[in-house]
Design a protein around this motif. Structure first.
Motif, PDB file in Angstrom:
ATOM      1  N   LYS A  41     -29.076   3.901  33.114  1.00 17.04           N
ATOM      2  CA  LYS A  41     -28.825   5.205  33.740  1.00 17.04           C
ATOM      3  C   LYS A  41     -29.927   6.208  33.413  1.00 17.04           C
ATOM      4  N   THR A  42     -30.340   6.258  32.157  1.00 19.12           N
ATOM      5  CA  THR A  42     -31.321   7.243  31.722  1.00 19.12           C
ATOM      6  C   THR A  42     -32.696   7.008  32.316  1.00 19.12           C
ATOM      7  N   TYR A  43     -33.128   5.758  32.340  1.00 21.65           N
ATOM      8  CA  TYR A  43     -34.481   5.444  32.797  1.00 21.65           C
ATOM      9  C   TYR A  43     -34.519   4.981  34.249  1.00 21.65           C
ATOM     10  N   ASP A  44     -33.353   5.019  34.915  1.00 17.94           N
ATOM     11  CA  ASP A  44     -33.257   4.667  36.327  1.00 17.94           C
ATOM     12  C   ASP A  44     -33.938   3.330  36.627  1.00 17.94           C
ATOM     13  N   ASN A  45     -33.663   2.366  35.746  1.00 21.69           N
ATOM     14  CA  ASN A  45     -34.223   1.028  35.917  1.00 21.69           C
ATOM     15  C   ASN A  45     -33.137   0.013  35.549  1.00 21.69           C
ATOM     16  N   LEU A  46     -32.874  -0.930  36.408  1.00 21.64           N
ATOM     17  CA  LEU A  46     -31.831  -1.918  36.182  1.00 21.64           C
ATOM     18  C   LEU A  46     -32.140  -2.758  34.944  1.00 21.64           C
ATOM     19  N   LEU A  47     -31.258  -2.695  33.945  1.00 24.76           N
ATOM     20  CA  LEU A  47     -31.434  -3.482  32.729  1.00 24.76           C
ATOM     21  C   LEU A  47     -30.228  -4.364  32.445  1.00 24.76           C
ATOM     22  N   ILE A  48     -29.267  -4.391  33.331  1.00 23.69           N
ATOM     23  CA  ILE A  48     -28.041  -5.139  33.064  1.00 23.69           C
ATOM     24  C   ILE A  48     -27.748  -6.115  34.195  1.00 23.69           C
ATOM     25  N   MET A  49     -27.182  -7.233  33.828  1.00 26.07           N
ATOM     26  CA  MET A  49     -26.696  -8.182  34.831  1.00 26.07           C
ATOM     27  C   MET A  49     -25.425  -8.824  34.296  1.00 26.07           C
ATOM     28  N   GLY A  50     -24.630  -9.362  35.192  1.00 22.14           N
ATOM     29  CA  GLY A  50     -23.323  -9.892  34.837  1.00 22.14           C
ATOM     30  C   GLY A  50     -23.326 -10.916  33.719  1.00 22.14           C
ATOM     31  N   SER A  51     -24.340 -11.748  33.677  1.00 20.92           N
ATOM     32  CA  SER A  51     -24.366 -12.803  32.659  1.00 20.92           C
ATOM     33  C   SER A  51     -24.531 -12.252  31.243  1.00 20.92           C
ATOM     34  N   PHE A  52     -24.956 -10.980  31.103  1.00 18.06           N
ATOM     35  CA  PHE A  52     -25.087 -10.389  29.770  1.00 18.06           C
ATOM     36  C   PHE A  52     -23.725 -10.221  29.088  1.00 18.06           C
ATOM     37  N   GLY A  53     -22.673 -10.066  29.865  1.00 23.19           N
ATOM     38  CA  GLY A  53     -21.335 -10.002  29.275  1.00 23.19           C
ATOM     39  C   GLY A  53     -21.001 -11.300  28.551  1.00 23.19           C
ATOM     40  N   ALA A  54     -21.303 -12.413  29.188  1.00 23.32           N
ATOM     41  CA  ALA A  54     -21.064 -13.712  28.555  1.00 23.32           C
ATOM     42  C   ALA A  54     -22.003 -13.931  27.374  1.00 23.32           C
ATOM     43  N   SER A  55     -23.211 -13.388  27.450  1.00 26.96           N
ATOM     44  CA  SER A  55     -24.126 -13.474  26.303  1.00 26.96           C
ATOM     45  C   SER A  55     -23.530 -12.765  25.099  1.00 26.96           C
ATOM     46  N   CYS A  56     -22.856 -11.653  25.337  1.00 23.65           N
ATOM     47  CA  CYS A  56     -22.219 -10.919  24.230  1.00 23.65           C
ATOM     48  C   CYS A  56     -21.115 -11.742  23.560  1.00 23.65           C
ATOM     49  N   VAL A  57     -20.407 -12.552  24.339  1.00 21.98           N
ATOM     50  CA  VAL A  57     -19.389 -13.435  23.744  1.00 21.98           C
ATOM     51  C   VAL A  57     -20.039 -14.301  22.668  1.00 21.98           C
ATOM     52  N   LEU A  58     -21.187 -14.869  23.000  1.00 25.35           N
ATOM     53  CA  LEU A  58     -21.881 -15.731  22.044  1.00 25.35           C
ATOM     54  C   LEU A  58     -22.526 -14.940  20.910  1.00 25.35           C
ATOM     55  N   LEU A  59     -23.254 -13.891  21.242  1.00 24.02           N
ATOM     56  CA  LEU A  59     -23.993 -13.145  20.222  1.00 24.02           C
ATOM     57  C   LEU A  59     -23.093 -12.497  19.182  1.00 24.02           C
ATOM     58  N   PHE A  60     -21.948 -11.975  19.594  1.00 24.52           N
ATOM     59  CA  PHE A  60     -21.096 -11.244  18.667  1.00 24.52           C
ATOM     60  C   PHE A  60     -19.847 -12.005  18.255  1.00 24.52           C
ATOM     61  N   GLY A  61     -19.450 -12.992  19.039  1.00 24.29           N
ATOM     62  CA  GLY A  61     -18.299 -13.810  18.679  1.00 24.29           C
ATOM     63  C   GLY A  61     -18.671 -15.092  17.961  1.00 24.29           C
ATOM     64  N   PHE A  62     -19.841 -15.645  18.285  1.00 25.13           N
ATOM     65  CA  PHE A  62     -20.267 -16.932  17.735  1.00 25.13           C
ATOM     66  C   PHE A  62     -21.759 -16.917  17.420  1.00 25.13           C
ATOM     67  N   PRO A  63     -22.203 -16.024  16.535  1.00 28.25           N
ATOM     68  CA  PRO A  63     -23.642 -15.858  16.291  1.00 28.25           C
ATOM     69  C   PRO A  63     -24.329 -17.049  15.631  1.00 28.25           C
ATOM     70  N   LYS A  64     -23.571 -17.972  15.073  1.00 29.73           N
ATOM     71  CA  LYS A  64     -24.183 -19.155  14.452  1.00 29.73           C
ATOM     72  C   LYS A  64     -24.443 -20.271  15.467  1.00 29.73           C
ATOM     73  N   SER A  65     -23.861 -20.163  16.635  1.00 27.87           N
ATOM     74  CA  SER A  65     -24.035 -21.189  17.658  1.00 27.87           C
ATOM     75  C   SER A  65     -25.505 -21.333  18.045  1.00 27.87           C
ATOM     76  N   PRO A  66     -25.962 -22.550  18.282  1.00 29.74           N
ATOM     77  CA  PRO A  66     -27.335 -22.729  18.775  1.00 29.74           C
ATOM     78  C   PRO A  66     -27.577 -21.947  20.073  1.00 29.74           C
ATOM     79  N   PHE A  67     -26.539 -21.781  20.887  1.00 28.51           N
ATOM     80  CA  PHE A  67     -26.665 -21.055  22.143  1.00 28.51           C
ATOM     81  C   PHE A  67     -26.850 -19.551  21.948  1.00 28.51           C
ATOM     82  N   SER A  68     -26.602 -19.062  20.723  1.00 29.44           N
ATOM     83  CA  SER A  68     -26.684 -17.630  20.416  1.00 29.44           C
ATOM     84  C   SER A  68     -28.008 -17.218  19.793  1.00 29.44           C
TER      85      SER A  68
END
Length: 170
Positions: free
Chosen positions: A43-70
């Motif tokens: 919003k601030t920089y008026d440049n698209l930085l988000i996409m739907g798959s980032f929500g699923a990335s958060c599942v891995l990064l914050f729910g399962f940070p030890k996973s090889p996929f994270s």
């Protein structure tokens, strides 16, 4: 045929261990912060930085940070390879369902071959086809957004006394 159908019953493996309420809250807050920062920057920089798959990335990064996929290489390179593949097929091969299916299959194969599998990135070719995205989608949001996710994950996950993120970089 009977042996084949018996496989459908499963292997009676155990469920993943139950998470504590503090782990659930920790994942909630981390995901909120990461997507909040990306949304704010969009919003601030008026440049698209988000996409739907980032929500699923958060599942891995914050729910399962030890996973090889994270791990950082998987998050960043998985998203990059998958988006690049989607863009290639959309703009070079064509915009039809066969091209989209080939883009998805190729992206999965490339992530496996390069040991950069990040399951959420598997949706990037489909997202790209649905949006009719241009080549700059590779940088904004794919590359910059995935780097922001990893940076937030580095700082946030390491606040937890029982977490050390990442497991590896290379």
């Amino acid at each position: 045929m009977n042996t084949y159908l018996k496989k459908f019953k499963g292997q009676n493996e155990q469920l993943v261990p139950k998470s504590t309420i503090s782990e659930i809250i920790f994942a909630f807050i981390g995901s909120f912060i990461a997507i909040g920062i990306i949304g704010y920057c969009t919003k601030t920089y008026d440049n698209l930085l988000i996409m739907g798959s980032f929500g699923a990335s958060c599942v891995l990064l914050f729910g399962f940070p030890k996973s090889p996929f994270s791990q950082p290489r998987n998050v960043i390179l998985g998203h990059f390879i998958s988006s690049l593949t989607g863009l290639f097929f959309l703009h070079i091969v064509g915009n039809d369902y066969i091209s989209m299916a080939l883009a998805l299959a190729t992206a999965i194969s490339l992530m496996i071959a390069t040991r950069t599998v990040h399951p959420p990135a598997g949706s990037n070719p489909i997202i790209i086809f649905l949006l009719g995205a241009s080549w700059d989608y590779l940088i904004f949001p794919t590359l910059i957004g995935s780097i922001i996710l990893v940076i937030v994950s580095l700082f946030y996950n390491n606040l937890h006394k029982n977490r050390s993120y990442p497991e590896y970089w290379y």
